[in-house]
Scaffold this motif. Structure first.
Motif, short mmCIF file in Angstrom:
data_model
loop_
_atom_site.label_atom_id
_atom_site.label_comp_id
_atom_site.label_asym_id
_atom_site.label_seq_id
_atom_site.Cartn_x
_atom_site.Cartn_y
_atom_site.Cartn_z
N TRP A 159 0.83 -1.22 0.00
CA TRP A 159 0.00 0.00 0.00
C TRP A 159 0.85 1.26 0.00
CZ3 TRP A 159 -4.55 -1.00 -1.64
CH2 TRP A 159 -5.21 -2.18 -1.29
N ALA A 160 2.01 1.23 0.67
CA ALA A 160 2.85 2.42 0.74
C ALA A 160 3.34 2.82 -0.65
CB ALA A 160 4.03 2.17 1.68
N THR A 161 3.81 1.82 -1.42
CA THR A 161 4.29 2.13 -2.78
C THR A 161 3.14 2.58 -3.67
OG1 THR A 161 6.10 0.55 -2.55
CG2 THR A 161 5.50 1.17 -4.79
N LEU A 162 2.00 1.91 -3.56
CA LEU A 162 0.85 2.31 -4.37
C LEU A 162 0.45 3.76 -4.07
CD1 LEU A 162 -1.17 -1.00 -4.06
CD2 LEU A 162 -0.23 -0.05 -6.18
N ALA A 163 0.42 4.09 -2.77
CA ALA A 163 0.06 5.47 -2.40
C ALA A 163 1.09 6.46 -2.92
CB ALA A 163 -0.06 5.57 -0.88
#
Lengths: 260, 260
Positions: A159-163
């Motif tokens: 989720w961190a990379t997607l965000a």
């Protein structure tokens, strides 16, 4: 499809988000010519009215409950096509976004079964249409990422990379873990980031919620929004706020007036 | 659309990738009822045959050459709708993915013009259908990112972060900088990552190339592939290789047999 096939074939057909008017003309033609329809649970069952010649076989599976194993669906497709029949495999949304099309296509290639693919409207697009917004308003972002929260290995997306991409996020199959994924996204995105849930996007029973990332999980639970739904997160979703304020919140799509 | 409007309205209509059979039934109905059609350059001009009652105004703009300024298009929509007419604004692909829909919707909201939105097939989906693959084969990835290489501020996307998501990348408007973006992606992704270009996806004049990221720019240039095209990058694209090996490479879509 005007081509005549002497051998059978399989059409992987995208049924869109539910409203039969959102089928493509190409899909309607394929259904009219179908000998066998293999019908997914997530497709509108009324679609069979467009396939009057066809034997209809329901091959749905929902979440963990695998009433029809994937391998069996693939065997059915291959078996009927090998008999010279035109098999139409109906899938909700666009067949090429999630939904095991990759495995079904691989099975058809292995079995030397001719196939074609008819695209359709994925629910993320239908959700944006219902919210009256672009998925990629260029003042806010340069793209959109469609992601499933339900992974093959039962892990979860990064989720961190997607965000960090700055793209609008359109999250499918995320309702059962909405609290967790919102918390993970808030490690990167501000709690005030615009966010929305649209359940049964584009259908007569559509329900929707426009809020912020920080409030999304609690408000979705309070409103008892469940699957199937798309979760949308990103600054582009903020364009829906003014619209949402003047439209009824948890009402059906038909009663919405897309005007101030 | 069976609702009767006493005032005018605007329908933002997605024309899909070119083939008129890929229009939705809803789109065909809106066109049949249109008084005015504002036609984008990227839409198939034959679409006007579906709007026999309509006055057709071409409002295309290509790349840097802005033959019709965006503000003027928005004034036309507002002006005709204010006269009580049903204006259908036709856009290529899905209107809600790139293509300035965000600004057009904002203008309509500001002017209190009723509107609706009809979804369509974006070229990234049509490209995957032509390649015979899922955009998100679950053995390879958990999603797909649609990104434009042509940014408002003439900067460029954060290719390293996009590559790090592990999603399939569907890159729009990237042909004029394909060499640069492939080099940037290779800072994160192996040169052997499967990649493809599909020009005029879903149209009769479709052309396509399936190769690897490391060879993509040179092979696309050698084959003289240009805009409009979608660049696809990611392990899920590898499923197209076996298929491509048995299909003609730079031929029209109509001559392709989706079978081994």
């Amino acid at each position: 499809m005007t081509t005549t096939f002497t051998t059978g074939k399989v059409t992987l057909l995208s049924a869109g988000p539910g409203d039969l008017d959102l089928l493509t003309i190409k899909a309607a033609k394929a259904l009219a010519a179908a000998d066998v329809v293999l019908l997914d649970d997530l497709a509108n069952p009324e679609i069979v009215s467009l396939a009057p010649r066809a034997r209809v076989i329901r091959v749905g599976k929902r979440g963990g409950c695998r009433s029809t194993p994937q391998a069996f669906i693939q065997r059915l497709m291959t078996r009927y096509a090998s008999k010279g029949l035109h098999v139409v495999r109906v899938k909700g949304g666009d067949a090429l976004l999630f939904g095991r099309a990759g495995e079904e296509l691989a099975a058809l290639k292995r079995a030397d079964i001719p196939f074609d693919i008819v695209n359709g409207i994925s629910s993320g697009f239908a959700a944006a249409a219902s919210l009256g917004i672009s998925l990629t308003h260029r003042e806010h972002c340069q793209g959109v990422t469609f992601i499933t929260a339900h992974m093959q290995d039962h892990g979860e997306p990064d989720w961190a990379t997607l965000a960090a991409t700055g793209t609008t996020l359109a999250i499918y199959m995320g309702m059962s873990r909405i609290e967790n994924l919102c918390a993970k996204l808030m490690a990167t995105l501000p709690a005030g980031t615009p966010a929305a849930v649209v359940q049964w996007a584009g259908g007569a029973n559509e329900r929707r919620l426009v809020t912020t990332l920080g409030r999304l999980a609690a408000e979705a639970q309070a409103a008892q929004l469940g699957s199937p739904a798309v979760i949308l997160v990103g600054d582009a979703i903020g364009e829906a706020e003014a619209f949402d304020a003047i439209a009824p919140r948890y009402d059906s799509r038909d009663s919405l007036a897309h005007a101030a």
